[in-house]
Write an enzyme that holds these catalytic residues in place. Structure first.
Site, PDB file in Angstrom:
ATOM      1  N   ARG A 121       0.856  -1.193   0.000  1.00  0.00           N
ATOM      2  CA  ARG A 121       0.000   0.000   0.000  1.00  0.00           C
ATOM      3  C   ARG A 121       0.890   1.242   0.000  1.00  0.00           C
ATOM      4  O   ARG A 121       0.860   2.059   0.909  1.00  0.00           O
ATOM      5  CB  ARG A 121      -0.926  -0.003   1.215  1.00  0.00           C
ATOM      6  CG  ARG A 121      -1.643  -1.307   1.520  1.00  0.00           C
ATOM      7  CD  ARG A 121      -2.447  -1.893   0.396  1.00  0.00           C
ATOM      8  NE  ARG A 121      -3.719  -1.278   0.118  1.00  0.00           N
ATOM      9  CZ  ARG A 121      -4.875  -1.619   0.679  1.00  0.00           C
ATOM     10  NH1 ARG A 121      -4.915  -2.535   1.599  1.00  0.00           N
ATOM     11  NH2 ARG A 121      -5.995  -1.038   0.322  1.00  0.00           N
ATOM     12  N   GLN A 126       0.090   2.483  -5.870  1.00  0.00           N
ATOM     13  CA  GLN A 126      -1.344   2.800  -5.808  1.00  0.00           C
ATOM     14  C   GLN A 126      -2.100   2.435  -7.089  1.00  0.00           C
ATOM     15  O   GLN A 126      -3.203   1.916  -7.028  1.00  0.00           O
ATOM     16  CB  GLN A 126      -1.513   4.298  -5.548  1.00  0.00           C
ATOM     17  CG  GLN A 126      -2.354   4.569  -4.344  1.00  0.00           C
ATOM     18  CD  GLN A 126      -2.213   6.007  -3.856  1.00  0.00           C
ATOM     19  OE1 GLN A 126      -1.338   6.747  -4.290  1.00  0.00           O
ATOM     20  NE2 GLN A 126      -3.083   6.390  -2.966  1.00  0.00           N
ATOM     21  N   ASP A 129      -3.128  -1.197  -7.152  1.00  0.00           N
ATOM     22  CA  ASP A 129      -3.690  -1.688  -5.890  1.00  0.00           C
ATOM     23  C   ASP A 129      -5.130  -2.174  -6.083  1.00  0.00           C
ATOM     24  O   ASP A 129      -6.078  -1.402  -6.007  1.00  0.00           O
ATOM     25  CB  ASP A 129      -3.620  -0.540  -4.874  1.00  0.00           C
ATOM     26  CG  ASP A 129      -4.118  -0.925  -3.508  1.00  0.00           C
ATOM     27  OD1 ASP A 129      -4.625  -2.049  -3.339  1.00  0.00           O
ATOM     28  OD2 ASP A 129      -4.023  -0.085  -2.601  1.00  0.00           O
ATOM     29  N   SER A 132      -7.666  -1.771  -3.116  1.00  0.00           N
ATOM     30  CA  SER A 132      -8.321  -0.458  -3.053  1.00  0.00           C
ATOM     31  C   SER A 132      -9.368  -0.302  -4.151  1.00  0.00           C
ATOM     32  O   SER A 132     -10.481   0.154  -3.888  1.00  0.00           O
ATOM     33  CB  SER A 132      -7.295   0.667  -3.192  1.00  0.00           C
ATOM     34  OG  SER A 132      -6.518   0.734  -2.042  1.00  0.00           O
ATOM     35  N   TYR A 227      -2.218  -1.342   8.160  1.00  0.00           N
ATOM     36  CA  TYR A 227      -3.339  -2.198   8.543  1.00  0.00           C
ATOM     37  C   TYR A 227      -3.577  -2.116  10.048  1.00  0.00           C
ATOM     38  O   TYR A 227      -2.653  -1.873  10.828  1.00  0.00           O
ATOM     39  CB  TYR A 227      -3.063  -3.656   8.151  1.00  0.00           C
ATOM     40  CG  TYR A 227      -3.075  -3.865   6.657  1.00  0.00           C
ATOM     41  CD1 TYR A 227      -4.264  -3.766   5.949  1.00  0.00           C
ATOM     42  CD2 TYR A 227      -1.907  -4.132   5.963  1.00  0.00           C
ATOM     43  CE1 TYR A 227      -4.285  -3.933   4.575  1.00  0.00           C
ATOM     44  CE2 TYR A 227      -1.918  -4.308   4.580  1.00  0.00           C
ATOM     45  CZ  TYR A 227      -3.113  -4.208   3.895  1.00  0.00           C
ATOM     46  OH  TYR A 227      -3.137  -4.369   2.536  1.00  0.00           O
TER      47      TYR A 227
END
Ligand code: NAD
Length: 386
Positions: A121, A126, A129, A132, A227
């Site tokens: 992450r 990004q 990802d 997400s 997390y």
């Protein structure tokens, strides 16, 4: 370099790994793209839409044994992985902690695996990802689904017949899915409250127009990767007590609390459900990793004795499969193109920080210690086949 994809065989899975647009982009990069006939049919896409851009059609067996990279949404069945040519790179959502059998088959077969859940992450990653991109859609779907199942509306309405108060929506877990759920419910006019154990989230919740529920749990935190860390049993008890009143006042509750690679915590127990109003709805987004709500059942809707509807439908991104596939395919393209060399095609550089994290198996060797534990469990008689 030959890149293939096939029909998804997981029941109910409508998402596809490559859209025609992304297949075309890979062909422009210099790849040969090959697909199984009907691979896009779940989205109403014909073979011709892919072949018009230069892709070719082959049968499933030829793809399993004849490509360099096999792109999937969900990992193929272990029996099929055992037919894939050694050295092939398989890319998809392997869900290795809950389905280690796919990892074991890949090891036995001498494959390499990129498990898309393990894309780090980080800012650079990004664009690749998928957690997400898919969670974002799941958060939206959870609100739309919950709103549809309610016997009331979300916004306030002032009419000659009287005034309707806005619905109360409570969102537990304000990660990617939770934040999107907050934004969606807010846009629909609901009064939104949210809670997360990571204190850094409070500001994000408030900036979306929601109230942050304050519960003092003492020291909570997050891992280096962002997390949530697991709560102690005492903290969980405090959290449940702090949320009970909010649940009782809510029309719609959406739970999204997950712990990466572990079973989700139960955050709403049976007495809390019993304290809720008849006609209220809970959508449990964590149902595929065990659920946040006591009594929720995967792929079912349960109505409790006191008239609360518990929605445990899995794969919410799959309910908006066209956009979910568009985003998933774009994530795959961004990954492949980042490491693409004109002469060699995709170069699997294990020194790179993104690849070192998401390549969980390399030419038959397991590279991830967390997954090693899950495999050891698979090998014991009690864990076998679980
Ligand atoms: P997730 O799906 O693992 O969990 C969802 C949310 O549940 C998280 O916000 C978590 O804190 C929360 N949660 C866990 N236990 C809880 C409990 N007992 N009660 C209430 N909430 C609980 O999370 P995610 O959406 O995948 O996001 C994980 C992290 O990654 C976040 O910090 C997010 O901001 C970060 N992230 C970073 C990037 C990036 O920098 N590129 C991209 C995406 C996500």
């Amino acid at each position: 370099m030959r890149i293939g994809f096939m029909r998804e065989m997981t029941p109910g899975e409508r998402r596809i790994a490559l859209t025609p647009q992304v297949a075309g982009k890979l062909i422009k990069l210099g790849a040969d793209v090959v697909l199984e006939s009907g691979a896009g049919a779940s989205l109403g896409l014909s073979d011709a839409e892919f072949t018009a851009l230069g892709a070719t059609i082959a049968d499933r067996q030829a793809i399993l044994t004849g490509v360099d990279i096999l792109l999937c949404v969900r990992r193929p069945d272990p029996a099929e992985l055992r037919q894939v040519k050694a050295g092939t790179l398989v890319v998809g959502l392997f869900d290795p902690m809950f389905h280690p059998d796919g990892v074991q088959a890949s090891i036995d077969q001498g494959l390499s695996v990129i498990s898309m859940e393990y894309i780090p992450r980080t800012t650079r990653a990004q664009k690749m990802d998928v957690l997400s991109s898919q969670a974002n859609l799941a958060g939206y779907v959870a609100v739309i689904l919950g709103a549809e199942r309610l016997d009331r509306i979300l916004p306030m309405m002032m009419t000659p017949a009287g005034t309707i108060a806005p619905a109360n929506v409570f969102i537990i877990g304000a990660g990617v899915a939770g934040l999107q759920a907050i934004a969606t419910a807010h846009r629909l006019g609901a009064r939104v409250t949210a809670f997360d154990t990571r204190p850094v989230v409070k500001e994000q919740v408030q900036s979306l127009g929601a109230k942050f529920l304050e519960i003092d749990l003492g020291e909570t935190g997050q891992t280096a990767g962002g997390y949530a860390t697991q709560l102690t049993p005492e903290q969980l008890a405090l959290q449940k007590a702090g949320q009970a009143k909010q649940c009782a006042q809510s029309d719609l509750v959406i739970t999204t609390a997950q712990l990466f690679g572990r079973k989700a915590p139960i955050l709403i127990d049976a007495p809390m459900v019993a304290g809720m109003k008849p006609g209220s709805v809970i959508v449990d987004l964590a149902v595929e990793t065990g659920g946040n709500v006591e009594g929720v059942r995967l792929n079912e809707e349960v109505i409790t004795d006191n008239g609360v509807r518990l929605i445990g439908l899995g794969n919410l991104p799959g309910m908006v499969a066209a956009h979910a596939s568009q985003m998933y395919a774009a994530n795959l393209y961004n990954l492949l193109s980042e490491y693409w060399d004109k002469e060699q095609g995709f170069v699997l550089n294990l020194e790179d920080d993104i690849l070192t994290s998401c390549v969980i198996v390399h030419q038959g060797s397991l590279r991830n210690d967390q997954i090693r534990g899950a495999l050891e469990n698979l090998a014991t008689p009690a864990g076998k086949g679980a």
